[in-house]
Design a protein around this motif. Structure first.
Motif, PDB file in Angstrom:
ATOM      1  N   ASP A 208       6.032  -0.794  -6.435  1.00 34.64           N
ATOM      2  CA  ASP A 208       4.693  -1.065  -7.106  1.00 34.64           C
ATOM      3  C   ASP A 208       4.199  -2.136  -6.360  1.00 34.64           C
ATOM      4  OD1 ASP A 208       4.453   1.047  -8.345  1.00 34.64           O
ATOM      5  OD2 ASP A 208       4.759   0.647  -9.850  1.00 34.64           O
ATOM      6  N   ALA A 209       5.058  -3.221  -6.985  1.00 34.59           N
ATOM      7  CA  ALA A 209       4.143  -4.744  -6.554  1.00 34.59           C
ATOM      8  C   ALA A 209       4.637  -5.151  -5.045  1.00 34.59           C
ATOM      9  CB  ALA A 209       5.099  -6.115  -6.846  1.00 34.59           C
ATOM     10  N   GLY A 210       5.936  -4.273  -4.581  1.00 35.58           N
ATOM     11  CA  GLY A 210       5.817  -3.994  -2.812  1.00 35.58           C
ATOM     12  C   GLY A 210       4.298  -3.012  -2.111  1.00 35.58           C
ATOM     13  N   ARG A 211       4.296  -2.472  -2.659  1.00 31.58           N
ATOM     14  CA  ARG A 211       2.479  -1.479  -2.384  1.00 31.58           C
ATOM     15  C   ARG A 211       1.796  -1.990  -2.087  1.00 31.58           C
ATOM     16  NH1 ARG A 211       5.476   3.282  -5.252  1.00 31.58           N
ATOM     17  NH2 ARG A 211       3.735   3.014  -6.230  1.00 31.58           N
ATOM     18  N   ALA A 212       1.760  -2.879  -3.760  1.00 29.56           N
ATOM     19  CA  ALA A 212       0.799  -3.837  -3.116  1.00 29.56           C
ATOM     20  C   ALA A 212       0.637  -4.799  -1.945  1.00 29.56           C
ATOM     21  CB  ALA A 212       0.582  -4.754  -4.545  1.00 29.56           C
ATOM     22  N   ALA A 213       1.557  -5.166  -2.239  1.00 33.70           N
ATOM     23  CA  ALA A 213       1.702  -6.814  -1.550  1.00 33.70           C
ATOM     24  C   ALA A 213       1.252  -6.214   0.531  1.00 33.70           C
ATOM     25  CB  ALA A 213       2.599  -7.064  -1.815  1.00 33.70           C
ATOM     26  N   VAL A 214       1.437  -4.731   0.241  1.00 32.65           N
ATOM     27  CA  VAL A 214       2.225  -4.260   2.479  1.00 32.65           C
ATOM     28  C   VAL A 214       0.325  -4.365   1.904  1.00 32.65           C
ATOM     29  CG1 VAL A 214       2.524  -2.515   3.480  1.00 32.65           C
ATOM     30  CG2 VAL A 214       3.904  -3.570   2.365  1.00 32.65           C
ATOM     31  N   GLU A 215      -0.534  -3.523   1.092  1.00 30.53           N
ATOM     32  CA  GLU A 215      -1.635  -2.500   1.530  1.00 30.53           C
ATOM     33  C   GLU A 215      -2.819  -4.519   1.527  1.00 30.53           C
ATOM     34  OE1 GLU A 215      -2.906  -0.657  -2.035  1.00 30.53           O
ATOM     35  OE2 GLU A 215      -1.724   0.747  -2.135  1.00 30.53           O
ATOM     36  N   ALA A 216      -2.516  -5.609   0.497  1.00 30.20           N
ATOM     37  CA  ALA A 216      -3.297  -6.364   1.211  1.00 30.20           C
ATOM     38  C   ALA A 216      -3.163  -7.171   1.780  1.00 30.20           C
ATOM     39  CB  ALA A 216      -3.014  -7.646  -0.263  1.00 30.20           C
ATOM     40  N   LEU A 217      -1.661  -6.997   3.271  1.00 30.20           N
ATOM     41  CA  LEU A 217      -1.772  -7.192   3.766  1.00 30.20           C
ATOM     42  C   LEU A 217      -2.274  -6.982   5.433  1.00 30.20           C
ATOM     43  CD1 LEU A 217       1.963  -8.168   3.847  1.00 30.20           C
ATOM     44  CD2 LEU A 217       0.170  -9.879   4.211  1.00 30.20           C
ATOM     45  N   LEU A 218      -2.467  -5.356   5.101  1.00 32.61           N
ATOM     46  CA  LEU A 218      -2.712  -4.720   5.556  1.00 32.61           C
ATOM     47  C   LEU A 218      -4.534  -4.713   5.756  1.00 32.61           C
ATOM     48  CD1 LEU A 218      -1.375  -1.262   5.635  1.00 32.61           C
ATOM     49  CD2 LEU A 218      -0.781  -2.085   7.226  1.00 32.61           C
ATOM     50  N   HIS A 219      -4.613  -5.015   4.532  1.00 29.60           N
ATOM     51  CA  HIS A 219      -6.717  -5.239   4.463  1.00 29.60           C
ATOM     52  C   HIS A 219      -6.800  -6.749   5.400  1.00 29.60           C
ATOM     53  CE1 HIS A 219      -9.967  -5.263   1.701  1.00 29.60           C
ATOM     54  NE2 HIS A 219     -10.479  -5.719   3.177  1.00 29.60           N
ATOM     55  N   ALA A 220      -6.048  -7.517   5.125  1.00 24.87           N
ATOM     56  CA  ALA A 220      -5.901  -8.980   5.475  1.00 24.87           C
ATOM     57  C   ALA A 220      -5.753  -9.016   7.125  1.00 24.87           C
ATOM     58  CB  ALA A 220      -5.458  -9.626   5.027  1.00 24.87           C
ATOM     59  N   GLY A 221      -5.218  -7.804   7.456  1.00 23.81           N
ATOM     60  CA  GLY A 221      -5.100  -8.289   9.108  1.00 23.81           C
ATOM     61  C   GLY A 221      -3.443  -8.274   9.365  1.00 23.81           C
ATOM     62  N   ARG A 222      -3.228  -9.053   8.720  1.00 28.45           N
ATOM     63  CA  ARG A 222      -1.555  -9.679   8.817  1.00 28.45           C
ATOM     64  C   ARG A 222      -0.336  -8.394   9.298  1.00 28.45           C
ATOM     65  NH1 ARG A 222      -1.904 -13.775   4.344  1.00 28.45           N
ATOM     66  NH2 ARG A 222       0.650 -14.144   4.789  1.00 28.45           N
TER      67      ARG A 222
END
Length: 462
Positions: A208-222
């Motif tokens: 769950d934490a891994g997915r949350a981090a991926v979502e944040a990176l996608l939002h940030a454009g990273r």
């Protein structure tokens, strides 16, 4: 089998339930109840398992026996309430949820179920929040409050609730993950990254934490970082459909050709017309009767909490367990189309084809009734394998592209840049659409004055 004590039956039942054999567990719990005729706990265990099986009449009878034997636990009242709700005794269910909370004021699951019942009955936010307004201020109940506030259209207040709870419990993983999701919805990528990073530090092995981090990176454009992390998450949880969806999204954003194979292979999405079930003269006659039966189950004014439905209702019982003849006929006929889809997929090592094996089973089924102006937000089914949309009755608006059409590939999370659907399907009455559970999918908003009635289900390999 040799004679066993009630305690042995209970242990056997628990082992069967842990293995996923709910039917065997129910038989063993029934034997335990017979062996211990004065035990309220044995009746509760039987009731809970029957409820999980969808035998709500049996579960209700078992809870009544538990009460008669002196049982008064909040957990038993919860099972009792859920069974009453499933059987359509909504007012009695509401009272039973209240009894569960009266016995345990901070019973978060009961508070959530009661809030959802009241919200679906009336569509009034004040009704949904009534029990929560006087409930204790715990982390678990903060999560419930936030879910309700978000679902009834007050995300700013939901975010404030979670931020307050986090100040008291900064190391609570569930609060961190919820805070990250709320920040994403609010467009606050800085806060989303901070919460997701904190969650990953708290639980480096958490999917769950891994997915949350991926979502944040996608939002940030990273995007490159997002793709790399998503690949690691999928490697750790290869059947997690939400993780696969995030990996596919990252691949699409960076222009990785693997996205096309994972999502745009035309065999992955099919549409087939339902054969006329035995006993009906035509598909039209069958669909008309099916619509009447399903509409009778839609006694709600609003959507469930935390689901993709907007401006509509969703049935609350597993349709595969409903005894209405026309609904049973639907699920007796659908396997013809499902088997054809699986055969057409062929073999391969992708996340769908590599799981083709000995068979499949339904993993939940429900109906959605959308009102004009309604839609489904884009989402995936994390625990599925193949997902579906079966169209029972449709508004005339579906003749105007893309009103009421099924859209694939538009992420239900914020990404930089934003992505549009890569494919849309026009629905037709009697049509079944099947697709991988990891594909982002949603229903486009439609206008007019007619509702849109569908059945949906997931299947998983056996």
């Amino acid at each position: 089998m040799s004679q066993q004590t009630g305690q042995d039956w209970g242990a056997r039942a628990a082992a069967l339930k842990a293995s996923g054999d709910l039917a065997g567990a129910a038989d063993a719990y029934a034997a335990a109840a017979r062996a211990r005729p004065t035990s309220a706990v044995a009746e509760h265990n039987l009731a809970a398992t029957l409820g999980d099986l969808g035998d709500h009449a049996g579960a209700l009878a078992a809870t009544k026996r538990a009460f008669g034997k002196g049982g008064d636990a909040p957990e038993t009242w919860l099972v009792h309430a859920r069974s009453l709700q499933a059987l359509g005794e909504v007012t009695a269910a509401e009272a039973a949820f209240e009894e569960a909370i009266r016995r345990r004021a901070d019973y978060a699951v009961a508070h959530r179920d009661l809030a959802q019942l009241r919200w679906m009955r009336s569509g009034e936010p004040s009704d949904a929040l009534r029990s929560l307004n006087t409930a204790p201020d715990t982390a678990e109940l903060a999560l419930v409050r936030a879910t309700v506030l978000t679902s009834v259209g007050n995300p700013a207040e939901a975010r404030a609730v979670i931020e307050k709870a986090l100040r008291r419990a900064p190391g609570d993983l569930a609060l961190r993950l919820t805070a990250a999701a709320q920040a994403e919805r609010g467009g606050d990528v800085v806060a989303q990254l901070a919460h997701a990073t904190a969650a990953l530090r708290l639980a480096p092995g958490s999917i769950d934490a891994g997915r949350a981090a991926v979502e944040a990176l996608l939002h940030a454009g990273r995007l490159v970082e997002a793709a790399q992390l998503a690949e690691r998450v999928v490697a750790a949880a290869p059947d997690d459909q939400a993780a696969i969806a995030l990996m596919a999204t990252a691949w699409r954003l960076v222009g990785d050709p693997r996205h096309a194979a994972l999502c745009e292979d035309k065999a992955l999405i099919s549409r087939r017309m339902l054969p006329v079930p035995a006993g009906w003269e035509s598909r039209e006659a069958f669909l008309e009767e099916l619509a009447e039966a399903l509409t009778a189950l839609h006694g709600w004014r609003s959507h469930p909490l935390g689901q993709s439905v907007r401006h509509g209702s969703q049935t609350q019982v597993d349709l595969t367990r409903v005894e209405t003849p026309v609904i049973r006929a639907l699920f007796a006929t659908l396997p013809v189309l499902i088997d054809a889809h699986i055969v057409a997929l062929g073999s391969g090592d992708d996340p769908v084809r590599r799981r083709i094996g000995g068979g499949w089973r339904f993993a939940g089924a429900w109906s959605i009734r959308l009102y004009p102006g309604g839609f489904h937000t884009d989402h995936v089914h994390p625990q599925g394998w193949l997902s579906s949309a079966f169209y029972v009755s449709l508004p005339q608006a579906v003749g105007r592209e893309p009103e009421g059409w099924l859209a694939f590939g538009r992420p239900g999370i914020a990404t930089t840049p934003r992505l549009a659907p890569f494919r849309r399907l026009q629905p037709a009455p009697g049509m079944l659409a099947l697709f991988p559970s990891y594909l982002w999918h949603g229903t486009e908003l439609f206008t007019g004055d007619e509702p849109r009635l569908t059945v949906a289900f997931d299947i998983v390999p056996t």
